[in-house]
Design a protein around this motif. Structure first.
Motif, PDB file in Angstrom:
ATOM      1  N   TYR A  32     -25.186 -31.780 -22.528  1.00  0.00           N
ATOM      2  CA  TYR A  32     -23.785 -31.396 -22.369  1.00  0.00           C
ATOM      3  C   TYR A  32     -23.354 -30.658 -23.634  1.00  0.00           C
ATOM      4  O   TYR A  32     -23.537 -31.162 -24.751  1.00  0.00           O
ATOM      5  CB  TYR A  32     -22.907 -32.629 -22.148  1.00  0.00           C
ATOM      6  CG  TYR A  32     -21.433 -32.313 -22.086  1.00  0.00           C
ATOM      7  CD1 TYR A  32     -20.570 -32.713 -23.092  1.00  0.00           C
ATOM      8  CD2 TYR A  32     -20.909 -31.581 -21.021  1.00  0.00           C
ATOM      9  CE1 TYR A  32     -19.224 -32.408 -23.048  1.00  0.00           C
ATOM     10  CE2 TYR A  32     -19.564 -31.266 -20.962  1.00  0.00           C
ATOM     11  CZ  TYR A  32     -18.729 -31.683 -21.980  1.00  0.00           C
ATOM     12  OH  TYR A  32     -17.393 -31.369 -21.928  1.00  0.00           O
ATOM     13  N   ALA A  93     -24.102 -33.349 -26.702  1.00  0.00           N
ATOM     14  CA  ALA A  93     -24.151 -34.783 -26.419  1.00  0.00           C
ATOM     15  C   ALA A  93     -25.126 -35.040 -25.292  1.00  0.00           C
ATOM     16  O   ALA A  93     -25.422 -34.162 -24.490  1.00  0.00           O
ATOM     17  CB  ALA A  93     -22.768 -35.314 -26.044  1.00  0.00           C
ATOM     18  N   GLN A  94     -25.614 -36.280 -25.238  1.00  0.00           N
ATOM     19  CA  GLN A  94     -26.414 -36.718 -24.111  1.00  0.00           C
ATOM     20  C   GLN A  94     -25.447 -37.235 -23.074  1.00  0.00           C
ATOM     21  O   GLN A  94     -24.937 -38.327 -23.200  1.00  0.00           O
ATOM     22  CB  GLN A  94     -27.361 -37.839 -24.525  1.00  0.00           C
ATOM     23  CG  GLN A  94     -28.450 -37.418 -25.462  1.00  0.00           C
ATOM     24  CD  GLN A  94     -29.390 -38.572 -25.758  1.00  0.00           C
ATOM     25  OE1 GLN A  94     -29.624 -39.421 -24.908  1.00  0.00           O
ATOM     26  NE2 GLN A  94     -29.927 -38.616 -26.966  1.00  0.00           N
ATOM     27  N   GLY A  95     -25.161 -36.443 -22.074  1.00  0.00           N
ATOM     28  CA  GLY A  95     -24.258 -36.877 -21.038  1.00  0.00           C
ATOM     29  C   GLY A  95     -24.986 -37.729 -20.019  1.00  0.00           C
ATOM     30  O   GLY A  95     -26.202 -37.727 -19.933  1.00  0.00           O
ATOM     31  N   VAL A  96     -24.230 -38.470 -19.255  1.00  0.00           N
ATOM     32  CA  VAL A  96     -24.775 -39.244 -18.150  1.00  0.00           C
ATOM     33  C   VAL A  96     -24.099 -38.724 -16.899  1.00  0.00           C
ATOM     34  O   VAL A  96     -22.895 -38.541 -16.866  1.00  0.00           O
ATOM     35  CB  VAL A  96     -24.488 -40.742 -18.326  1.00  0.00           C
ATOM     36  CG1 VAL A  96     -25.012 -41.524 -17.140  1.00  0.00           C
ATOM     37  CG2 VAL A  96     -25.119 -41.241 -19.604  1.00  0.00           C
ATOM     38  N   GLY A 100     -20.243 -43.183 -15.418  1.00  0.00           N
ATOM     39  CA  GLY A 100     -19.589 -43.215 -16.713  1.00  0.00           C
ATOM     40  C   GLY A 100     -20.518 -42.849 -17.834  1.00  0.00           C
ATOM     41  O   GLY A 100     -21.589 -42.311 -17.643  1.00  0.00           O
ATOM     42  N   GLY A 101     -20.107 -43.094 -19.032  1.00  0.00           N
ATOM     43  CA  GLY A 101     -20.891 -42.710 -20.208  1.00  0.00           C
ATOM     44  C   GLY A 101     -19.930 -42.276 -21.276  1.00  0.00           C
ATOM     45  O   GLY A 101     -18.960 -41.600 -20.988  1.00  0.00           O
ATOM     46  N   ALA A 102     -20.174 -42.647 -22.482  1.00  0.00           N
ATOM     47  CA  ALA A 102     -19.214 -42.361 -23.543  1.00  0.00           C
ATOM     48  C   ALA A 102     -19.948 -41.951 -24.803  1.00  0.00           C
ATOM     49  O   ALA A 102     -19.682 -42.471 -25.877  1.00  0.00           O
ATOM     50  CB  ALA A 102     -18.337 -43.582 -23.793  1.00  0.00           C
ATOM     51  N   ASP A 103     -20.869 -41.003 -24.672  1.00  0.00           N
ATOM     52  CA  ASP A 103     -21.602 -40.551 -25.841  1.00  0.00           C
ATOM     53  C   ASP A 103     -20.716 -39.710 -26.746  1.00  0.00           C
ATOM     54  O   ASP A 103     -19.992 -38.822 -26.284  1.00  0.00           O
ATOM     55  CB  ASP A 103     -22.796 -39.697 -25.411  1.00  0.00           C
ATOM     56  CG  ASP A 103     -23.777 -40.500 -24.584  1.00  0.00           C
ATOM     57  OD1 ASP A 103     -24.276 -39.967 -23.584  1.00  0.00           O
ATOM     58  OD2 ASP A 103     -24.031 -41.659 -24.940  1.00  0.00           O
ATOM     59  N   GLY A 104     -20.797 -39.996 -28.035  1.00  0.00           N
ATOM     60  CA  GLY A 104     -20.060 -39.195 -28.988  1.00  0.00           C
ATOM     61  C   GLY A 104     -20.642 -37.802 -29.101  1.00  0.00           C
ATOM     62  O   GLY A 104     -21.834 -37.588 -28.871  1.00  0.00           O
ATOM     63  N   LEU A 105     -19.788 -36.852 -29.454  1.00  0.00           N
ATOM     64  CA  LEU A 105     -20.222 -35.471 -29.643  1.00  0.00           C
ATOM     65  C   LEU A 105     -20.723 -35.264 -31.062  1.00  0.00           C
ATOM     66  O   LEU A 105     -20.157 -35.809 -32.012  1.00  0.00           O
ATOM     67  CB  LEU A 105     -19.057 -34.518 -29.382  1.00  0.00           C
ATOM     68  CG  LEU A 105     -18.473 -34.512 -27.967  1.00  0.00           C
ATOM     69  CD1 LEU A 105     -17.197 -33.677 -27.939  1.00  0.00           C
ATOM     70  CD2 LEU A 105     -19.476 -33.980 -26.975  1.00  0.00           C
ATOM     71  N   PHE A 107     -20.993 -32.260 -33.631  1.00  0.00           N
ATOM     72  CA  PHE A 107     -20.409 -30.934 -33.790  1.00  0.00           C
ATOM     73  C   PHE A 107     -21.208 -30.070 -34.749  1.00  0.00           C
ATOM     74  O   PHE A 107     -21.879 -30.569 -35.661  1.00  0.00           O
ATOM     75  CB  PHE A 107     -18.984 -31.048 -34.345  1.00  0.00           C
ATOM     76  CG  PHE A 107     -17.960 -31.497 -33.342  1.00  0.00           C
ATOM     77  CD1 PHE A 107     -17.761 -32.845 -33.082  1.00  0.00           C
ATOM     78  CD2 PHE A 107     -17.185 -30.571 -32.665  1.00  0.00           C
ATOM     79  CE1 PHE A 107     -16.814 -33.267 -32.154  1.00  0.00           C
ATOM     80  CE2 PHE A 107     -16.229 -30.977 -31.743  1.00  0.00           C
ATOM     81  CZ  PHE A 107     -16.048 -32.328 -31.489  1.00  0.00           C
ATOM     82  N   GLY A 108     -21.113 -28.742 -34.543  1.00  0.00           N
ATOM     83  CA  GLY A 108     -21.549 -27.793 -35.551  1.00  0.00           C
ATOM     84  C   GLY A 108     -20.500 -27.726 -36.652  1.00  0.00           C
ATOM     85  O   GLY A 108     -19.437 -28.348 -36.553  1.00  0.00           O
TER      86      GLY A 108
END
Lengths: 117, 113
Positions: A32, A93-96, A100-105, A107-108
């Motif tokens: 993602y 991020a590793q999306g699901v 649901g899923g709540a992976d933090g982003l 950033f560059g």
């Protein structure tokens, strides 16, 4: 963990020209990739995103491309306007995809885009 | 459209004091994320909650803790504040089924003196 590199750090373009910002990521599990615009004193604003099952996405003057093999993605802004001036961040991020899923982003470091009148 | 609400918007604390930041997600959003952004830097992920359970953890110091309540609002508690904790703290929220599409609030500017 994930590492996102973003270039350039500053980009100055003439009003009406196009701007391109590039990012690379390290974790092949990331799927993602959002782009945020942040104006001074404000929170990041989601402007476009792309998921790994898509190679390109467009929304009016903004487009994003993704190359999963090379692990890089880019933001393209056409017909730039003064209000496009801001700091732009790419993220990964590793999306699901379900449940649901709540992976933090991750950033560059950001690109300061300056639109010259 | 309703956005993420954060309070307070500005907070000044002294070293070794405690601070509590609050976040109210967009209606129907059940997931909350906290980020810290230093001057001229990118946002750094701290912690996230999905359905009131901790979901992912980033670079959150042990001096910080957070929780999500039954109405989905979240609080970030910061103790033994240090000068280096001075930063913008953002909360973001997302909706189940729209994974990771995170919408950020206006932030809380914390200054530690």
């Amino acid at each position: 963990g994930e590492n996102v590199e973003q270039h350039p750090s500053t980009l100055s373009v003439q009003e009406g020209d196009s701007a391109v910002i590039k990012c690379t990521y390290s974790d092949s599990a990331s799927n993602y990739f959002p782009w945020y615009k942040q104006e001074l004193g404000k929170g990041p604003q989601l402007i476009i995103d792309i998921r790994s099952n898509v190679g390109e996405k467009k929304d009016q003057r903004i487009a994003v491309t993704l190359n999963k093999t090379a692990k890089h993605f880019s933001l393209h802004i056409t017909e730039t306007q003064p209000e496009d001036s801001a700091v732009y961040f790419c993220a990964a991020a590793q999306g699901v995809y379900s449940g649901g899923g709540a992976d933090g982003l991750t950033f560059g470091k950001g690109t300061h885009l300056i639109i010259q009148p | 459209a309703a956005g993420v609400i954060q309070s307070p918007r500005h907070l000044i604390k002294e070293k070794r004091e405690t601070a509590t930041l609050k976040c109210y997600p967009i209606p129907r959003h059940d997931t909350v994320y906290w980020y810290q952004q230093g001057p001229g830097q990118d946002p750094q992920f701290l912690i996230s909650f999905y359905e009131k359970m901790q979901s992912d953890k980033g670079s959150i110091p042990d001096r910080f803790s957070a929780q999500q309540f039954s109405d989905y609002h979240s609080e970030l508690n910061m103790s033994s504040l240090e000068l280096g904790d001075s930063a913008l703290y953002f909360c973001a929220s997302s909706e189940e089924g729209v994974v990771n599409e995170q919408y950020f609030g206006p932030g809380t500017r914390l200054t530690v003196t």
